[in-house]
Design an enzyme around this catalytic site. Structure first.
Site, short mmCIF file in Angstrom:
data_model
loop_
_atom_site.label_atom_id
_atom_site.label_comp_id
_atom_site.label_asym_id
_atom_site.label_seq_id
_atom_site.Cartn_x
_atom_site.Cartn_y
_atom_site.Cartn_z
N HIS A 1 0.84 -1.20 0.00
CA HIS A 1 0.00 0.00 0.00
C HIS A 1 0.88 1.25 0.00
O HIS A 1 0.68 2.18 -0.80
CB HIS A 1 -0.90 -0.03 1.24
N GLU A 2 1.89 1.27 0.87
CA GLU A 2 2.78 2.43 0.93
C GLU A 2 3.63 2.57 -0.33
O GLU A 2 3.91 3.68 -0.79
CB GLU A 2 3.67 2.35 2.17
N HIS B 1 1.78 4.47 -2.80
CA HIS B 1 1.94 5.92 -2.62
C HIS B 1 3.24 6.39 -3.27
O HIS B 1 3.28 7.45 -3.89
CB HIS B 1 1.95 6.27 -1.13
#
Length: 362
Positions: free
Chosen positions: A237-238, A241
Site C-alpha cells: 500500500h505504501e 503511494h
C-alpha cells in the site's frame, strides 16, 4: 498512508523560567490537551485549557509572548518566528475561528467565505491537474530532500530507532524486494524501520514520504506477527503511494493552495510561514488511498496471495482499539480519519477484489 501518523502542531520559541534563568531555545508541541515544552533548559507540560494567549492588541511588533500559570514565559521574536507562532496559535489556541473573525468584522468574514468558495472550486476542478503539471517539473533530488527533512523532524519528536532484530528486518526487506520483482514493476524505494518514541504514538503504522522512503514501525510488525502476508500488503500500500508520488503531489497541491490564499488576502508572509505546519498535518485524499489499496491488491495477486490477507490488518487494529478503550486510554491517533475511505468501504473493495480473482469473468 495508514491513519494516525499526523504529527502534532509544533513551533520554536524561547523559554524564560520564572526564576530569571536566561532564555533557552525550546520546541513547543500541542498534544492531548497539553502544551509540551521540550529543550535543554526545560522539559515540562502545561494544560492548554485556561492559558491566556496573546491577542492582536497585546502584540508589539514581532514579539509574541505566552505567560504560563507559574510565571514562566514562552516568547517568539523576529518576523519569521512571529509569523510561525501566529500560524501555530491559529491551530492550537483560542485566538482564531469565530473569535478572530468577529474582530476582523463582517466584511472580512464575507470576503473569507467568498475566498473559501473560490478555493473549493479551484481545488475540485483544477488543482489536481495543475499539481500534476507542476510535479513534472520537480527535480527528484528536491523531492528526496523533502522526504529526508520530514523524517528527520519526526525522528526528533515522535520516532526512535527500531529494536527489531536485524535478521527479522533483513527477512522482511528480502520478501518485499522479491515480491516487487515477481510483480514485474520495479520501483526505487528506501525501507526504514522505526518505533514510537513514547511507546504509543504513532503506534502500529506505516507511511510513505516524498522521494521513496517508506517507514514501518516496530509496533506494526508486532501487531501483524504471524501474518507476514498482511504486512506485505500494508507495505505494498505504501509502495503504491511511492509509485504514484502521492506525497509530493500532496505537497504540490498544498503549496498551490497556499499561494492562492496569499493572492486573495494579500498576506503572503503569514501564509507561507504557516505552510510547513499545514504540510506536516496533511493527509492523503480518499482517491490517493484507493489507488494505494489497489497497488497493495495487485502486489499480493502477483505473488499468488489473496487480497483477503489485508483484512487481518483491520481485524487486529479493531481488536487493539477495543483493548485501548477498555483500559481507559484515549486513542488520539485513531485509525479512522476523514481523509481515508471508511473501513467498511475499504473492506468491501478488498473482498470484491478477492472474489473477482477467484471467479474471473468468462
Amino acid at each position: 498512508m495508514l491513519p494516525g501518523v499526523t504529527p502534532p502542531p509544533t513551533v520554536s520559541a524561547e523559554y524564560l523560567a520564572a526564576d530569571g534563568t536566561p532564555a533557552q531555545p525550546v520546541r513547543v508541541l500541542a498534544l492531548n490537551g497539553q502544551l509540551l515544552i521540550q529543550g535543554a533548559g526545560a522539559d515540562r507540560s502545561v494544560a492548554l485549557r485556561g492559558l491566556r494567549w496573546p491577542d492582536q492588541a497585546a502584540r508589539r511588533g514581532h514579539l509574541r509572548e505566552l505567560v504560563l500559570p507559574d510565571g514562566a514565559r514562552l516568547r517568539a521574536t523576529g518576523a519569521a518566528d512571529s509569523a510561525a507562532w501566529d500560524a501555530w496559535q491559529r491551530q492550537v489556541g483560542p485566538g482564531s475561528g469565530w473569535r478572530a473573525l468577529r474582530w476582523a468584522g463582517l466584511g472580512a468574514l464575507l470576503a473569507g467565505l467568498a475566498a473559501a468558495l473560490l478555493l473549493w472550486l479551484a481545488y475540485a476542478q483544477g488543482l489536481p491537474l495543475a499539481a500534476r503539471g507542476v510535479l513534472a517539473l520537480v527535480p527528484t533530488e528536491l523531492e528526496a530532500r523533502i522526504g529526508r527533512a520530514t523524517l528527520e523532524g519526526m525522528d526528533g519528536e515522535q520516532l526512535a530507532p527500531s529494536t527489531l532484530p536485524p535478521e527479522r528486518r533483513r527477512q522482511l526487506e528480502a520478501r518485499v524486494a522479491a515480491a516487487l520483482q515477481r510483480s514485474g514493476t520495479p520501483l526505487a524505494y528506501d525501507l526504514q524501520w522505526r518505533r514510537s518514541r513514547d511507546g504509543r504514538h504513532p503506534g502500529p503504522n506505516a507511511f510513505a514520504l516524498p522521494g521513496g522512503t517508506v517507514v514501518v514501525t516496530d509496533e506494526l510488525v508486532q501487531l501483524l506477527e504471524g501474518a507476514d502476508d498482511a504486512l506485505l500488503g500494508v507495505i505494498g500500500h505504501e509502495l503504491g503511494h511511492v509509485r504514484e508520488r502521492h506525497g509530493m503531489r500532496l505537497v504540490t497541491q498544498t503549496g498551490l493552495v497556499t499561494l492562492a490564499i496569499g493572492a486573495l488576502i494579500g498576506d503572503y508572509g503569514s501564509v507561507l510561514a504557516g505552510a510547513p505546519v499545514l504540510l506536516a498535518q496533511g493527509a492523503y485524499s480518499r482517491d490517493f488511498e484507493r489507488e494505494a489499496d489497489d497497488a497493495a491488491i495487485a502486489l499480493l495477486r502477483a505473488n499468488g496471495l489473496s487480497p483477503l490477507a489485508l483484512l487481518t490488518l483491520f481485524e487486529r487494529l479493531a481488536a487493539r482499539a477495543g483493548q485501548t478503550e477498555r483500559a481507559g486510554e484515549p486513542d488520539a491517533w485513531g485509525i479512522a480519519f476523514a481523509s481515508h475511505p471508511p473501513d467498511a468501504e475499504r473492506v468491501a473493495r478488498i473482498r470484491a477484489a478477492a472474489a473477482s480473482a477467484a471467479h474471473p469473468p468468462p
